[in-house]
Write a protein that holds these residues in place. Sequence first.
Motif, PDB file in Angstrom:
ATOM      1  N   GLY A  20       3.460   9.097  -6.285  1.00 40.59           N
ATOM      2  CA  GLY A  20       2.557  10.310  -5.594  1.00 40.59           C
ATOM      3  C   GLY A  20       2.774  11.370  -5.885  1.00 40.59           C
ATOM      4  N   ALA A  21       1.715  12.027  -5.884  1.00 42.59           N
ATOM      5  CA  ALA A  21       1.440  13.219  -5.926  1.00 42.59           C
ATOM      6  C   ALA A  21       2.305  14.302  -5.425  1.00 42.59           C
ATOM      7  CB  ALA A  21       0.239  14.001  -5.452  1.00 42.59           C
ATOM      8  N   PRO A  22       3.225  14.111  -3.483  1.00 42.93           N
ATOM      9  CA  PRO A  22       3.831  15.124  -2.935  1.00 42.93           C
ATOM     10  C   PRO A  22       5.776  14.741  -4.204  1.00 42.93           C
ATOM     11  CG  PRO A  22       2.588  13.640  -2.055  1.00 42.93           C
ATOM     12  CD  PRO A  22       1.967  13.442  -2.703  1.00 42.93           C
ATOM     13  N   ASP A  73       0.911  -1.205   0.058  1.00 41.19           N
ATOM     14  CA  ASP A  73       0.299  -0.269  -0.197  1.00 41.19           C
ATOM     15  C   ASP A  73       0.732   1.345   0.067  1.00 41.19           C
ATOM     16  OD1 ASP A  73      -2.321   1.863  -0.157  1.00 41.19           O
ATOM     17  OD2 ASP A  73      -2.145   1.380   2.494  1.00 41.19           O
ATOM     18  N   ILE A  74       1.727   1.599  -1.097  1.00 43.03           N
ATOM     19  CA  ILE A  74       2.299   2.769  -1.581  1.00 43.03           C
ATOM     20  C   ILE A  74       1.897   3.942  -1.493  1.00 43.03           C
ATOM     21  CG2 ILE A  74       4.237   3.434  -3.318  1.00 43.03           C
ATOM     22  CD1 ILE A  74       5.052   0.908  -1.937  1.00 43.03           C
ATOM     23  N   TRP A  75       0.301   4.372  -1.040  1.00 42.34           N
ATOM     24  CA  TRP A  75       0.021   5.671  -1.188  1.00 42.34           C
ATOM     25  C   TRP A  75      -0.663   6.005  -0.083  1.00 42.34           C
ATOM     26  CZ3 TRP A  75       0.373   6.953  -5.493  1.00 42.34           C
ATOM     27  CH2 TRP A  75       0.082   6.448  -6.922  1.00 42.34           C
ATOM     28  N   SER A  76      -0.247   5.034   1.084  1.00 42.30           N
ATOM     29  CA  SER A  76      -0.455   5.182   2.829  1.00 42.30           C
ATOM     30  C   SER A  76       0.816   6.276   3.259  1.00 42.30           C
ATOM     31  CB  SER A  76      -0.730   4.142   3.643  1.00 42.30           C
ATOM     32  OG  SER A  76       0.598   3.276   3.646  1.00 42.30           O
ATOM     33  N   VAL A  77       1.885   5.724   2.310  1.00 42.43           N
ATOM     34  CA  VAL A  77       2.927   6.552   2.536  1.00 42.43           C
ATOM     35  C   VAL A  77       3.767   7.876   1.482  1.00 42.43           C
ATOM     36  CG1 VAL A  77       4.262   4.860   4.909  1.00 42.43           C
ATOM     37  CG2 VAL A  77       5.090   5.167   1.723  1.00 42.43           C
ATOM     38  N   ALA A  78       2.846   7.372   0.668  1.00 41.33           N
ATOM     39  CA  ALA A  78       3.438   8.230  -0.882  1.00 41.33           C
ATOM     40  C   ALA A  78       2.509  10.140  -0.782  1.00 41.33           C
ATOM     41  CB  ALA A  78       3.190   7.724  -1.470  1.00 41.33           C
ATOM     42  N   SER A  79       1.405   9.788  -0.238  1.00 37.89           N
ATOM     43  CA  SER A  79       0.768  10.963  -0.272  1.00 37.89           C
ATOM     44  C   SER A  79       1.043  11.615   1.685  1.00 37.89           C
ATOM     45  CB  SER A  79      -1.111  10.702  -0.100  1.00 37.89           C
ATOM     46  OG  SER A  79      -0.598   9.999  -1.767  1.00 37.89           O
ATOM     47  N   SER A  80       1.467  11.614   2.276  1.00 39.23           N
ATOM     48  CA  SER A  80       1.929  11.433   3.756  1.00 39.23           C
ATOM     49  C   SER A  80       1.744  12.791   3.797  1.00 39.23           C
ATOM     50  CB  SER A  80       2.786  10.953   4.559  1.00 39.23           C
ATOM     51  OG  SER A  80       4.542  10.848   4.318  1.00 39.23           O
TER      52      SER A  80
END
Length: 246
Positions: free
Chosen positions: A90-92, A14-21
Amino acid sequence: MSLSLATANPASTDIWSVASSPFLWVCALGVFAVIFIQTFLYSRAAKAAAPHVDMPLREVREAFRAGAVASIGPSLSVVLVAIALLALFGAPAVLVRVGLIGSAATETASANLAAQSMGAMLGGDSYTQQVFAVAFMAMSLSGGMWMLCTLLLTPVLKRGSKSLAKRNPAAMALIPTAALLGAFSMLTIAEIPKSNIHMMLVLISAASTAFFLFLAKLLKAKWLKEWALGFAILIAITAGYFMHTA
């Protein structure tokens, strides 16, 4: 930061939980804040220097406007690259990278090498949060070295270029062009052996760029020269989509 640590699981895909932190969003906003401050300072310095070179304020505004319009074409290619990287980082993370000096191709290659060193592949089933963190760190260090080298070597190269320009102006005009051609030729050649589709897309993008540059010269449309790269990328992406789904 505490939220990102609480949701982190090195083995999770689940990359998005950290990629969009939130922490990464703060870093991205910080980068763009620095860019806006630099833009304001450089613009103010240009206006302050204009009277000393007998440049009317009207011409300064025209120069700013021309620069803004000319940047649309190259910026379009950057946006397209950013969209392609969103699914991986991810965006950030993508905003941080496109907002700073560097090469998306080089930094993505660095991230890919970092992932491969851990026995994983970017975007694959083995692309875990731990692999994402290592790949993003490698990509950031790659971009950071661009900035550090620019900071340290620019004064040295400036002195060398002045000396070379005095001794051999023709060589000074030739060397930067040859370096750019060599660098981008190597990146292009590396794509050709991957598959017939890759080879076709290289030919399509090259033909598209040549066509728009010829059209710009024929119509004497300077703006089209700046848009040529963005148009060629759009055409190549569209062709690649239909080739892969055919």
